[in-house]
Write a protein that holds these residues in place. Structure first.
Motif, PDB file in Angstrom:
ATOM      1  N   UNK A 122       0.671  -1.337   0.120  1.00 34.93           N
ATOM      2  CA  UNK A 122       0.102   0.038   0.278  1.00 34.93           C
ATOM      3  C   UNK A 122       0.909   1.101  -0.341  1.00 34.93           C
ATOM      4  N   UNK A 123       0.889   1.914  -1.146  1.00 37.14           N
ATOM      5  CA  UNK A 123       1.681   3.302  -1.241  1.00 37.14           C
ATOM      6  C   UNK A 123       0.745   4.479  -0.773  1.00 37.14           C
ATOM      7  N   UNK A 124       1.122   5.032  -0.265  1.00 39.63           N
ATOM      8  CA  UNK A 124       0.435   6.808   0.254  1.00 39.63           C
ATOM      9  C   UNK A 124       2.019   7.721  -0.055  1.00 39.63           C
ATOM     10  N   UNK A 125       1.500   8.799  -0.550  1.00 36.69           N
ATOM     11  CA  UNK A 125       2.309   9.568  -0.792  1.00 36.69           C
ATOM     12  C   UNK A 125       1.990  10.781  -0.704  1.00 36.69           C
ATOM     13  N   UNK A 126       2.535  11.793  -0.772  1.00 34.25           N
ATOM     14  CA  UNK A 126       2.200  13.113   0.130  1.00 34.25           C
ATOM     15  C   UNK A 126       3.088  14.511  -0.871  1.00 34.25           C
ATOM     16  N   UNK A 127       3.215  15.030  -1.655  1.00 33.40           N
ATOM     17  CA  UNK A 127       4.031  16.544  -2.696  1.00 33.40           C
ATOM     18  C   UNK A 127       4.733  17.427  -1.916  1.00 33.40           C
ATOM     19  N   UNK A 128       4.572  17.343  -0.343  1.00 36.09           N
ATOM     20  CA  UNK A 128       4.932  18.776   0.059  1.00 36.09           C
ATOM     21  C   UNK A 128       5.248  18.176   2.201  1.00 36.09           C
ATOM     22  N   UNK A 129       5.984  18.497   2.771  1.00 38.71           N
ATOM     23  CA  UNK A 129       5.653  18.344   3.663  1.00 38.71           C
ATOM     24  C   UNK A 129       4.576  18.746   4.616  1.00 38.71           C
ATOM     25  N   UNK A 130       3.614  19.915   4.624  1.00 39.21           N
ATOM     26  CA  UNK A 130       2.649  20.276   5.536  1.00 39.21           C
ATOM     27  C   UNK A 130       1.626  18.741   4.358  1.00 39.21           C
ATOM     28  N   UNK A 131       1.661  18.010   3.469  1.00 37.27           N
ATOM     29  CA  UNK A 131       1.266  16.789   2.996  1.00 37.27           C
ATOM     30  C   UNK A 131       1.423  16.131   4.276  1.00 37.27           C
ATOM     31  N   UNK A 132       2.665  15.922   4.187  1.00 37.39           N
ATOM     32  CA  UNK A 132       3.392  14.957   4.663  1.00 37.39           C
ATOM     33  C   UNK A 132       2.642  14.528   6.363  1.00 37.39           C
ATOM     34  N   UNK A 133       3.341  15.726   6.671  1.00 32.37           N
ATOM     35  CA  UNK A 133       3.124  15.424   8.429  1.00 32.37           C
ATOM     36  C   UNK A 133       1.512  15.529   8.574  1.00 32.37           C
ATOM     37  N   UNK A 134       0.215  16.228   7.805  1.00 34.26           N
ATOM     38  CA  UNK A 134      -0.835  15.655   7.326  1.00 34.26           C
ATOM     39  C   UNK A 134      -0.929  14.614   7.182  1.00 34.26           C
ATOM     40  N   UNK A 135      -0.655  12.956   6.316  1.00 42.60           N
ATOM     41  CA  UNK A 135      -1.060  11.953   5.811  1.00 42.60           C
ATOM     42  C   UNK A 135      -0.320  11.138   6.651  1.00 42.60           C
ATOM     43  N   UNK A 136       0.890  12.154   8.038  1.00 43.69           N
ATOM     44  CA  UNK A 136       1.723  10.766   8.329  1.00 43.69           C
ATOM     45  C   UNK A 136       0.626  11.079   9.593  1.00 43.69           C
ATOM     46  N   UNK A 137       0.320  12.095  10.607  1.00 47.25           N
ATOM     47  CA  UNK A 137      -1.260  11.712  11.609  1.00 47.25           C
ATOM     48  C   UNK A 137      -2.543  11.150  11.486  1.00 47.25           C
ATOM     49  N   UNK A 138      -2.578  10.775  10.081  1.00 49.26           N
ATOM     50  CA  UNK A 138      -3.706  10.109  10.322  1.00 49.26           C
ATOM     51  C   UNK A 138      -3.602   9.285  10.419  1.00 49.26           C
ATOM     52  N   UNK A 139      -2.194   7.498  10.092  1.00 47.55           N
ATOM     53  CA  UNK A 139      -1.818   6.678  10.760  1.00 47.55           C
ATOM     54  C   UNK A 139      -0.837   6.933  11.179  1.00 47.55           C
ATOM     55  N   UNK A 140      -0.792   5.361  12.191  1.00 47.00           N
ATOM     56  CA  UNK A 140       0.671   5.531  12.358  1.00 47.00           C
ATOM     57  C   UNK A 140       0.979   4.044  11.758  1.00 47.00           C
ATOM     58  N   UNK A 141       0.517   3.179  11.479  1.00 47.72           N
ATOM     59  CA  UNK A 141       1.059   1.798  10.870  1.00 47.72           C
ATOM     60  C   UNK A 141       1.844   2.196   9.703  1.00 47.72           C
ATOM     61  N   UNK A 142       3.103   3.102   9.374  1.00 45.77           N
ATOM     62  CA  UNK A 142       3.671   2.488   8.142  1.00 45.77           C
ATOM     63  C   UNK A 142       4.805   1.930   8.078  1.00 45.77           C
ATOM     64  N   UNK A 143       4.999   1.637   7.518  1.00 46.71           N
ATOM     65  CA  UNK A 143       6.509   0.711   7.460  1.00 46.71           C
ATOM     66  C   UNK A 143       7.724   1.125   6.924  1.00 46.71           C
ATOM     67  N   UNK A 144       7.457   2.602   6.421  1.00 47.73           N
ATOM     68  CA  UNK A 144       8.727   2.670   5.859  1.00 47.73           C
ATOM     69  C   UNK A 144       8.215   4.152   5.398  1.00 47.73           C
ATOM     70  N   UNK A 145       9.480   5.177   5.524  1.00 44.99           N
ATOM     71  CA  UNK A 145       9.229   5.804   4.599  1.00 44.99           C
ATOM     72  C   UNK A 145       9.609   6.421   3.803  1.00 44.99           C
ATOM     73  N   UNK A 146       9.488   7.210   2.665  1.00 47.61           N
ATOM     74  CA  UNK A 146      10.652   7.628   2.269  1.00 47.61           C
ATOM     75  C   UNK A 146      10.325   9.047   1.629  1.00 47.61           C
ATOM     76  N   UNK A 147      12.009   9.764   1.980  1.00 47.57           N
ATOM     77  CA  UNK A 147      11.643  11.668   1.958  1.00 47.57           C
ATOM     78  C   UNK A 147      12.413  12.078   1.063  1.00 47.57           C
ATOM     79  N   UNK A 148      12.285  13.018   0.567  1.00 47.42           N
ATOM     80  CA  UNK A 148      12.833  14.108  -0.478  1.00 47.42           C
ATOM     81  C   UNK A 148      13.176  14.947   0.728  1.00 47.42           C
ATOM     82  N   UNK A 149      14.079  15.434   0.682  1.00 46.06           N
ATOM     83  CA  UNK A 149      14.776  16.715   1.582  1.00 46.06           C
ATOM     84  C   UNK A 149      14.650  18.209   1.560  1.00 46.06           C
ATOM     85  N   UNK A 150      14.270  18.186  -0.230  1.00 44.21           N
ATOM     86  CA  UNK A 150      14.015  19.115  -0.704  1.00 44.21           C
ATOM     87  C   UNK A 150      12.632  19.774  -0.893  1.00 44.21           C
ATOM     88  N   UNK A 151      11.411  19.999   0.100  1.00 49.24           N
ATOM     89  CA  UNK A 151      10.243  20.491  -0.377  1.00 49.24           C
ATOM     90  C   UNK A 151       9.702  21.071   0.229  1.00 49.24           C
TER      91      UNK A 151
END
Length: 216
Positions: free
Chosen positions: A28-57
């Motif tokens: 199951x792949x969930x996507x975020x396109x900026x840091x605000x989106x990332x924080x919102x998605x992460x707070x919506x569920x903590x059952x992620x097995x891995x986060x792949x993070x681009x630094x410059x967003x």
């Protein structure tokens, strides 16, 4: 398996989804396109097995963004994916608890191997970016590190060498024919001796002392 991809380039996210599809897992792949989106998605569920993070967003400075996502998902391994392969960024990300750093220029084969390594509990860092530096560099103090390693038992040195290859506790236990609980005790002692607070930093120490080659 549930993976969160955070990158502001849709084309790269598309390519990454293709690479992840080769892991051979039900994903199951969930996507975020900026840091605000990332924080919102992460707070919506903590059952992620891995986060792949681009630094410059957009949305935050990268160090603050990494710090916040670590706070929101404290038990989830985070791999930094970056087009910038500045070793200072690698070491800073390591200090902040990233479980891996993969340059975006890496071949898909290397990226896949690195992902599998981190998912198994190991660490991946690009070897060329953690080599010892000369005076004024960003590396460990070699003398202090040598002194610390001199206090390790022979078995702990073996564990450190395998840590330096990015191996997980389970893989180290299998290689040395030890119980996984015993390996955890050795790792704790190694971190304390080196004065570091995570196994990723121990990988850097082992590599800089020439105990191993960190390879995938």
């Amino acid at each position: 398996m549930k993976i969160l991809i955070a990158d502001d380039h849709e084309l790269f996210r598309d390519g990454l989804r293709h690479v992840l599809g080769q892991l051979g897992e039900q994903l199951t792949i969930v996507e975020a396109c900026d840091y605000g989106d990332l924080f919102a998605v992460a707070r919506s569920g903590s059952d992620f097995d891995l986060v792949l993070l681009d630094l410059t967003m957009p949305g935050a400075e990268w160090a603050e963004g990494l710090r916040q996502i670590k706070e929101i998902l404290p038990g989830t391994p985070i791999i930094v994916l970056s087009a910038a392969d500045d070793r200072r960024h690698v070491l800073q990300a390591v200090n902040m608890g990233a479980s891996g750093f993969i340059p975006k220029s890496s071949p898909s084969r290397v990226m896949l191997s690195a992902l599998r390594l981190v998912l198994s509990g190991g660490v991946y860092l690009p070897p060329a970016l953690i080599e010892p530096q000369g005076p004024g560099g960003d590396s460990f103090n070699p003398v202090a590190t040598e002194q610390a390693i001199s206090f390790l038992t022979p078995r702990q040195r073996e564990v450190l060498a395998l840590l330096g290859q990015g191996k997980s506790n389970k893989e180290i236990a299998r290689s040395l024919e030890l119980a996984e609980g015993t390996v955890k005790l050795h790792v704790t002692a190694i971190l304390k001796a080196l004065g570091v607070n995570n196994r990723t930093r121990a990988v850097v120490a082992a590599s800089q002392m020439g105990l191993n080659e960190t390879e995938v």
